[in-house]
Design a protein around this motif. Structure first.
Motif, mmCIF file in Angstrom:
data_model
loop_
_atom_site.group_PDB
_atom_site.id
_atom_site.type_symbol
_atom_site.label_atom_id
_atom_site.label_comp_id
_atom_site.label_asym_id
_atom_site.label_seq_id
_atom_site.Cartn_x
_atom_site.Cartn_y
_atom_site.Cartn_z
ATOM 1 N N ASN A 153 -5.994 -0.015 -7.811
ATOM 2 C CA ASN A 153 -5.008 -1.091 -7.954
ATOM 3 C C ASN A 153 -4.059 -0.716 -9.073
ATOM 4 O O ASN A 153 -4.491 -0.524 -10.214
ATOM 5 N N LYS A 186 -4.691 -7.779 -0.666
ATOM 6 C CA LYS A 186 -5.675 -7.148 0.220
ATOM 7 C C LYS A 186 -5.069 -6.960 1.615
ATOM 8 O O LYS A 186 -5.045 -5.856 2.158
ATOM 9 N N ARG A 208 -6.893 4.028 -0.458
ATOM 10 C CA ARG A 208 -5.653 3.288 -0.612
ATOM 11 C C ARG A 208 -5.467 2.839 -2.047
ATOM 12 O O ARG A 208 -6.378 2.282 -2.651
ATOM 13 N N ILE A 263 -9.683 -0.257 -0.494
ATOM 14 C CA ILE A 263 -8.862 -0.209 -1.715
ATOM 15 C C ILE A 263 -9.641 0.492 -2.814
ATOM 16 O O ILE A 263 -10.646 -0.009 -3.292
ATOM 17 N N GLY A 317 0.843 -1.189 0.000
ATOM 18 C CA GLY A 317 0.000 0.000 0.000
ATOM 19 C C GLY A 317 0.876 1.235 0.000
ATOM 20 O O GLY A 317 2.062 1.181 0.347
ATOM 21 N N VAL A 377 -3.314 0.073 -3.863
ATOM 22 C CA VAL A 377 -2.460 -1.092 -3.627
ATOM 23 C C VAL A 377 -1.656 -1.319 -4.902
ATOM 24 O O VAL A 377 -2.214 -1.392 -5.998
#
Ligand code: CXF
Ligand code: ZN
Length: 377
Positions: free
Chosen positions: A349, A169, A369, A346, A45, A371
């Motif tokens: 991505n 995750k 966030r 999240i 992250g 990731v």
């Protein structure tokens, strides 16, 4: 593994200069030494603290450095004297060590460890780094340095987790989720039926909301000046949302009115000393507890002594008070048992090579966030 004992050449995002984009470089990751472990980072992250030390607070971290501390991966090889880990184990690095042997580790009252907890942000030496680029050592931020396909950490800075956990995750359990959730559960010890106020609805604040709900709070007031954060806060358990900019009176006065004299528990999840003061004053006298969760080391916080003399308690937390080697596997299990939300945090991505996009999204408040996928699992 074929790479054990050898230097690994791989990609990392390197900070050469403060406040400048990170540069994807080929780096060399040395084999793990005594009681060290080399891990392949699968996902990481991007946390506000990475950006804080990269952008806001010059010279607290010595450059060049590899940032990143909220991650999950797989053990590639172990150094001499390692007892707890085997190659192939799935793991989450700890930015706060957990040696289990020191005075702090033996006390149930704290998650500090004598082997270095954050006081050492700017003391971790280049000599201890196992990552280098073109012959130059790169500082591993917080002893971790996860914006890299491989990194090396001490055995006391690693937690083993259930191999069934999806690493893209549960990497968030390595910082934001434990920090906010633990602030409510471990540090404040929120009580069932209580009223809570959470200031700042980034990943840490949202995790604090989730912790308050898990503790059975009946009123959870979520506060942010960005109304786009409110929907997620409600998903995680907020019963009320407040934008201080919608009100002319100070937020503490508003909260006192909303709760008949102040909340039982408040959480500052921003790192703003004025908000820390507001959060304290939002607490009910007599027993209110206010927890500092957001980080700043640029200013001191202050309050009139009467705020404390009338029985409010002012405290703070690092990593939500969790002792990493115990707390992280428990939180991963809670997620696998569907008792803890993680996916909801999240919003983006991306890949490691898109890290500068993630940094911009975080700076602009457009994401909770991002990731980054770093290596295949
Ligand atoms: C932070 C807390 C403040 C210092 C750096 C690490 N925790 C996680 O981001
Ligand atoms: Zn963090």
């Amino acid at each position: 593994m074929a790479t054990a004992g050898k230097v690994i050449r791989c990609k990392a995002a390197v900070a050469w200069e403060f406040n400048q984009p990170l540069v994807i470089e080929e780096v060399e990751v040395a084999p793990p030494q005594e009681k060290e472990i080399r891990i392949k980072i699968v996902a990481t992250g991007v946390c506000q603290s990475d950006l804080y030390f990269l952008c806001k607070c010059l010279n607290k971290v010595t450059l060049p450095a590899v940032f990143g501390h909220e991650a999950a991966g797989v053990v590639e090889s172990i150094g001499p004297g390692v007892t707890e880990f085997q190659p192939g184990d799935t793991v989450i690095p700890l930015f706060m060590p957990h040696c289990r042997e020191c005075r702090f580790c033996k006390s149930p009252k704290t998650n500090l460890c004598v082997n270095g907890s954050l006081g050492q942000i700017n003391e971790r030496s280049f000599e201890q780094s196992r990552i280098s680029c073109r012959g130059r050592k790169l500082l591993q931020f917080l002893g971790t340095g996860t914006f890299s396909e491989f990194t090396v950490v001490k055995e006391i800075c690693l937690a083993k987790i259930d191999p069934a956990a999806p690493l893209d995750k549960v990497c968030l359990i390595g910082c934001a989720i434990c920090t906010g959730y633990g602030a409510a559960i471990n540090t404040a010890k929120v009580e069932a039926g209580s009223s809570c106020a959470v200031f700042g609805l980034g990943a840490v604040g949202l995790a604090a909301v989730m912790g308050c709900r898990a503790a059975g709070a009946s009123r959870i007031i979520a506060i942010d000046i960005n109304p786009e954060k409110f929907e997620k806060a409600k998903v995680l358990g907020a019963t009320d949302v407040v934008n201080p900019n919608d009100h002319s009176r100070p937020i503490q006065q508003l909260l006192q009115e909303m709760t008949g004299g102040g909340v039982d528990f408040s959480f500052e999840c921003i790192g703003n000393v004025e908000v820390m003061h507001s959060a304290l004053e939002s607490c009910v006298p007599g027993w209110g507890v206010s927890v500092i969760v957001g980080w700043t080391d640029m200013q001191n916080c202050s309050a009139p002594p009467i705020q404390l003399m009338t029985g409010r308690k002012w405290t703070g937390t690092l990593f939500g008070g969790f002792k990493g080697k115990d707390g992280i596997p428990q939180m991963v299990k809670a997620y696998l048992d569907r008792k803890l939300m993680v996916d909801e945090f999240i919003t983006h991505n991306l890949r490691l090579d898109q890290i500068n996009e993630a940094v911009e999204l975080m700076k602009n408040g457009q994401c909770i966030r991002a990731v980054l996928s770093v290596s295949p699992q």
